[in-house]
Design a protein around this motif. Structure first.
Motif, short mmCIF file in Angstrom:
data_model
loop_
_atom_site.label_atom_id
_atom_site.label_comp_id
_atom_site.label_asym_id
_atom_site.label_seq_id
_atom_site.Cartn_x
_atom_site.Cartn_y
_atom_site.Cartn_z
N ARG A 37 0.85 -1.19 0.00
CA ARG A 37 0.00 0.00 0.00
C ARG A 37 0.88 1.23 0.00
NH1 ARG A 37 -5.27 -0.15 3.35
NH2 ARG A 37 -6.32 -1.75 2.15
N ALA A 38 0.56 2.08 -0.83
CA ALA A 38 1.28 3.35 -0.87
C ALA A 38 0.29 4.43 -0.42
CB ALA A 38 1.77 3.64 -2.27
N THR A 39 0.70 5.16 0.53
CA THR A 39 -0.13 6.29 0.99
C THR A 39 0.55 7.58 0.60
OG1 THR A 39 0.91 6.20 3.15
CG2 THR A 39 -1.16 5.00 2.90
#
Length: 178
Positions: free
Chosen positions: A172-174
């Protein structure tokens, strides 16, 4: 993940420790001519039922009992004796349909480190009462893989199947805007 890695490496290490080369060799004996016989013997190491060593006569005899094979077209088991040396060079077979046969001829075996080792090749025999015969001694190649080969094959399939079955982790990239 760590436990499956540990299991795989442990299995590979165990297979390497138990992997030994095949030591059993089989020889095919094919006698044709006035007498016919076909039989096999496990010869590595040769373990005859009896050994009669005659150094004064210049030879030795080895005896195998209950050898399965085909003797003059009759399947069964018989006693096979081999002689070597100038006086004892012979092949004696006592089996169903064959009777007792003795041929004079070349040495079929020799002693190496106290154990008999068969010579492979073609040997011609002749006797007064038995006529002419030819004995061919040849190695039989093994068709079944060793247990260590089967183990490595199964472990390889398990590793490929395990790697295909593992779930892919999603990263997951935030993104934070400041």
């Amino acid at each position: 993940m760590k436990s499956s890695y540990f299991l795989v490496t442990s299995a590979i290490a165990a297979s390497l420790l138990t992997a030994v080369p095949a030591s059993a060799a089989t020889l095919l004996f094919d006698l044709s001519g006035s007498r016919n016989a076909t039989f096999t013997l496990e010869v590595d190491p040769v373990v005859p039922d009896r050994v009669n060593n005659q150094p004064l006569l210049g030879g030795s005899q080895i005896f195998f009992n209950n050898v399965p094979g085909t003797f003059n077209g009759i399947a069964g088991s018989g006693n096979v004796n081999f002689g070597s040396g100038s006086i004892l060079a012979a092949l004696n077979i006592s089996a169903p349909g064959l009777g007792f046969t003795q041929f004079g001829g070349a040495d079929l075996f020799s002693f190496v480190d106290g154990r008999p080792v068969f010579n492979t090749g073609t040997f011609n025999f002749s006797g007064i009462a038995t006529g002419r015969s030819t004995l061919i001694i040849s190695e039989v190649s093994g068709a079944v893989p060793e247990p260590a080969t089967w183990l490595m094959l199964i472990l390889g399939f398990a590793a490929v199947g395990g790697s295909m079955r593992m779930k892919r982790r999603k990263t997951r990239a935030t993104i934070a805007y400041a």
